[in-house]
Scaffold this motif. Structure first.
Motif, PDB file in Angstrom:
ATOM      1  N   TRP A 150       1.036  -0.958   0.464  1.00 26.63           N
ATOM      2  CA  TRP A 150       0.158   0.296  -0.654  1.00 26.63           C
ATOM      3  C   TRP A 150       0.517   1.139  -0.214  1.00 26.63           C
ATOM      4  N   PRO A 151       0.111   2.370  -0.655  1.00 27.27           N
ATOM      5  CA  PRO A 151       1.207   3.532  -0.347  1.00 27.27           C
ATOM      6  C   PRO A 151       1.199   3.912   1.420  1.00 27.27           C
ATOM      7  N   CYS A 152       2.825   4.276   1.028  1.00 25.90           N
ATOM      8  CA  CYS A 152       3.918   4.538   2.701  1.00 25.90           C
ATOM      9  C   CYS A 152       4.720   5.510   2.230  1.00 25.90           C
ATOM     10  N   GLY A 175       9.542 -11.291   3.736  1.00 23.21           N
ATOM     11  CA  GLY A 175       9.992 -10.612   2.259  1.00 23.21           C
ATOM     12  C   GLY A 175      11.068  -9.141   2.449  1.00 23.21           C
ATOM     13  N   LEU A 176      10.878  -9.061   3.998  1.00 20.58           N
ATOM     14  CA  LEU A 176      11.526  -7.643   3.405  1.00 20.58           C
ATOM     15  C   LEU A 176      13.229  -7.849   3.870  1.00 20.58           C
ATOM     16  N   ARG A 177      14.029  -6.930   2.941  1.00 20.33           N
ATOM     17  CA  ARG A 177      15.354  -7.327   2.578  1.00 20.33           C
ATOM     18  C   ARG A 177      16.245  -5.700   3.143  1.00 20.33           C
ATOM     19  N   LEU A 195      15.659  -4.202  -9.135  1.00 22.27           N
ATOM     20  CA  LEU A 195      15.289  -4.776  -7.366  1.00 22.27           C
ATOM     21  C   LEU A 195      13.587  -4.057  -8.023  1.00 22.27           C
ATOM     22  N   ALA A 196      13.365  -4.237  -9.092  1.00 21.40           N
ATOM     23  CA  ALA A 196      11.682  -3.805  -8.638  1.00 21.40           C
ATOM     24  C   ALA A 196      10.841  -5.201  -9.071  1.00 21.40           C
ATOM     25  N   ASP A 197      11.165  -5.614 -10.268  1.00 15.50           N
ATOM     26  CA  ASP A 197      10.047  -7.092 -10.067  1.00 15.50           C
ATOM     27  C   ASP A 197      10.300  -7.969  -9.895  1.00 15.50           C
ATOM     28  N   LEU A 198      11.239  -7.586  -8.586  1.00 11.98           N
ATOM     29  CA  LEU A 198      11.608  -8.847  -7.393  1.00 11.98           C
ATOM     30  C   LEU A 198      10.141  -9.578  -6.191  1.00 11.98           C
ATOM     31  N   PRO A 199      10.047 -10.299  -6.330  1.00 11.41           N
ATOM     32  CA  PRO A 199       8.481 -10.258  -5.072  1.00 11.41           C
ATOM     33  C   PRO A 199       9.429 -10.507  -3.567  1.00 11.41           C
ATOM     34  N   TYR A 200       9.518  -9.229  -3.809  1.00 10.23           N
ATOM     35  CA  TYR A 200      10.650  -8.735  -1.886  1.00 10.23           C
ATOM     36  C   TYR A 200      10.335  -7.157  -1.616  1.00 10.23           C
ATOM     37  N   HIS A 201      10.297  -6.586  -1.216  1.00  6.06           N
ATOM     38  CA  HIS A 201      10.397  -5.676  -0.098  1.00  6.06           C
ATOM     39  C   HIS A 201      11.873  -5.282   0.007  1.00  6.06           C
ATOM     40  N   PHE A 202      12.334  -4.318  -0.169  1.00  4.85           N
ATOM     41  CA  PHE A 202      13.796  -3.737  -0.595  1.00  4.85           C
ATOM     42  C   PHE A 202      13.230  -2.029   0.428  1.00  4.85           C
ATOM     43  N   VAL A 203      13.922  -2.498   1.729  1.00  6.60           N
ATOM     44  CA  VAL A 203      14.715  -1.338   2.314  1.00  6.60           C
ATOM     45  C   VAL A 203      15.561  -0.483   1.927  1.00  6.60           C
ATOM     46  N   VAL A 204      15.814   0.511   1.313  1.00  5.53           N
ATOM     47  CA  VAL A 204      17.276   1.212   1.012  1.00  5.53           C
ATOM     48  C   VAL A 204      17.626   2.264   2.403  1.00  5.53           C
ATOM     49  N   ALA A 234       5.059   6.542  -4.611  1.00  4.15           N
ATOM     50  CA  ALA A 234       4.309   6.188  -6.350  1.00  4.15           C
ATOM     51  C   ALA A 234       5.638   6.872  -7.660  1.00  4.15           C
ATOM     52  N   SER A 235       6.902   6.949  -7.256  1.00  2.00           N
ATOM     53  CA  SER A 235       7.976   7.555  -8.181  1.00  2.00           C
ATOM     54  C   SER A 235       8.529   6.706  -8.106  1.00  2.00           C
ATOM     55  N   VAL A 236       8.853   6.143  -7.072  1.00  2.00           N
ATOM     56  CA  VAL A 236       9.643   4.160  -7.141  1.00  2.00           C
ATOM     57  C   VAL A 236       8.588   3.198  -7.142  1.00  2.00           C
ATOM     58  N   PRO A 237       9.308   2.096  -7.677  1.00  2.00           N
ATOM     59  CA  PRO A 237       8.469   1.113  -7.421  1.00  2.00           C
ATOM     60  C   PRO A 237       8.169   0.919  -6.149  1.00  2.00           C
ATOM     61  N   SER A 238       7.029   0.129  -5.622  1.00  2.00           N
ATOM     62  CA  SER A 238       6.057  -0.285  -4.038  1.00  2.00           C
ATOM     63  C   SER A 238       6.439  -1.350  -3.684  1.00  2.00           C
ATOM     64  N   ASN A 239       7.524  -1.644  -4.521  1.00  2.00           N
ATOM     65  CA  ASN A 239       8.597  -2.596  -3.486  1.00  2.00           C
ATOM     66  C   ASN A 239      10.245  -1.873  -2.995  1.00  2.00           C
ATOM     67  N   LEU A 240       9.649  -1.066  -3.093  1.00  2.00           N
ATOM     68  CA  LEU A 240      10.591  -0.234  -2.437  1.00  2.00           C
ATOM     69  C   LEU A 240      10.481   1.304  -1.573  1.00  2.00           C
ATOM     70  N   MET A 241      11.174   1.061  -0.476  1.00  2.00           N
ATOM     71  CA  MET A 241      11.339   2.167   0.239  1.00  2.00           C
ATOM     72  C   MET A 241      12.719   2.809   0.614  1.00  2.00           C
ATOM     73  N   VAL A 242      12.768   4.368   1.389  1.00  2.00           N
ATOM     74  CA  VAL A 242      14.236   4.584   1.623  1.00  2.00           C
ATOM     75  C   VAL A 242      14.259   4.885   3.092  1.00  2.00           C
TER      76      VAL A 242
END
Length: 297
Positions: A82-84, A112-114, A133-142, A168-176
């Motif tokens: 979801w949007p975060c 699935g968090l990495r 990393l955008a299409d991988l089935p994981y949730h990536f925290v940069v 939304a400017s980056v894939p939904s499975n990526l968070m900084v």
């Protein structure tokens, strides 16, 4: 067909060139690897597996209920797709900012968090890595730890590109997630205020406010900004007691009870270190136990 002599010369040349070539980065299997770090190499770089200790849990983090609640609520949105918001943890040193991120990996890796750790110097390559990393089935925290930029440093612009606008400017499975001792990540100089009252005929900038806003706008790109301050005395001592209990469970010898004298020593230790924080509390416990064990031998 190459002659044996020419073949031998080519092989010798390759042997001489090999040390100068950038290292080869093997693809990361995130099924087994929980954390990676970006390693630069010449004009490129790649992700290198890191050993994740998984020794920090949210339940071990005291005196940060407000920060922990908001941080975990945002993480839950992220893990559900979801949007975060991207997150900035800023404030006093040694108050648990990095520990909060370590606890995030410990408590959520099975969902699935990495974690991907990026140094400030490598942020210019962040967009390329995120695209892989955008299409991988994981949730990536940069994770950018202890992030700050000096005056004249333009490295923050690459991070602004990633953070621009909403998540939304980056894939939904990526968070900084970034930690810093500075709220705005870049220095705000008194000279800027003096320049604003100067005469542009002396070489001053006509629209100085625009330049200042450009530098401090990076922090605004983080939708969730959590502040950390030095702990109150009672909270600091609670953390000392908790850390002491953890230490007692790890060693093979019975330790004495945490008493009033130890509390006095813990307070004195914090004064000598210039602040009350979780890092100082754990340092005191390790120091006290080491001295106690030496006294028993």
């Amino acid at each position: 067909m190459l002659s044996s002599e020419l073949n031998a010369r080519l092989l010798a040349l390759l042997d001489r060139l090999e040390p100068a070539l950038p290292p080869r980065f093997d693809p990361v299997d995130f099924e087994d690897v929980l954390a990676v770090g970006y390693q630069s190499a010449g004009v490129g770089g790649g992700l290198v597996p890191m050993q994740a200790a998984l020794d920090q849990r949210f339940s071990d983090l005291l005196a940060m209920d407000r920060q922990q609640q908001q941080f975990r609520a945002n993480a839950e949105l992220f893990l559900k797709g979801w949007p975060c918001n991207h997150v900035l943890l800023w404030g006093a040193r040694g108050t648990g900012k990095s520990s909060l991120v370590r606890a995030l990996l410990t408590d959520y890796y099975d969902r699935g968090l990495r974690l991907i750790e990026f140094a400030k110097a490598d942020l210019g390559r962040l967009p390329q890595v995120l695209a892989q990393l955008a299409d991988l089935p994981y949730h990536f925290v940069v994770f950018c730890d202890d992030l700050s930029f000096e005056s004249g440093d333009t490295g923050y612009q690459a991070l602004k590109t990633v953070l621009e606008g909403s998540i939304a400017s980056v894939p939904s499975n990526l968070m900084v997630v970034a930690t810093s001792n500075r709220k705005h990540l870049v220095p705000e100089l008194a000279a800027d205020n003096l320049a604003s009252t100067g005469d542009v005929r002396d070489g001053g900038e006509v629209h100085l406010a625009d330049s200042i806003n450009e530098r401090i706008s990076l922090a605004d790109r983080f939708g969730l900004s959590l502040s950390f301050y030095q702990y109150a005395q009672a909270d600091y001592l609670d953390i000392c007691r908790h850390a002491y209990g953890q230490m007692a469970a790890q060693v093979d010898i019975a330790l004495p009870k945490f008493d009033d004298q130890m509390a006095i020593e813990a307070s004195r230790f914090a004064i000598e270190r210039g602040g009350r924080g979780g890092r100082v509390a754990h340092q005191f416990v390790r120091d006290w136990v080491a001295r106690w064990l030496m006294a028993q031998s």
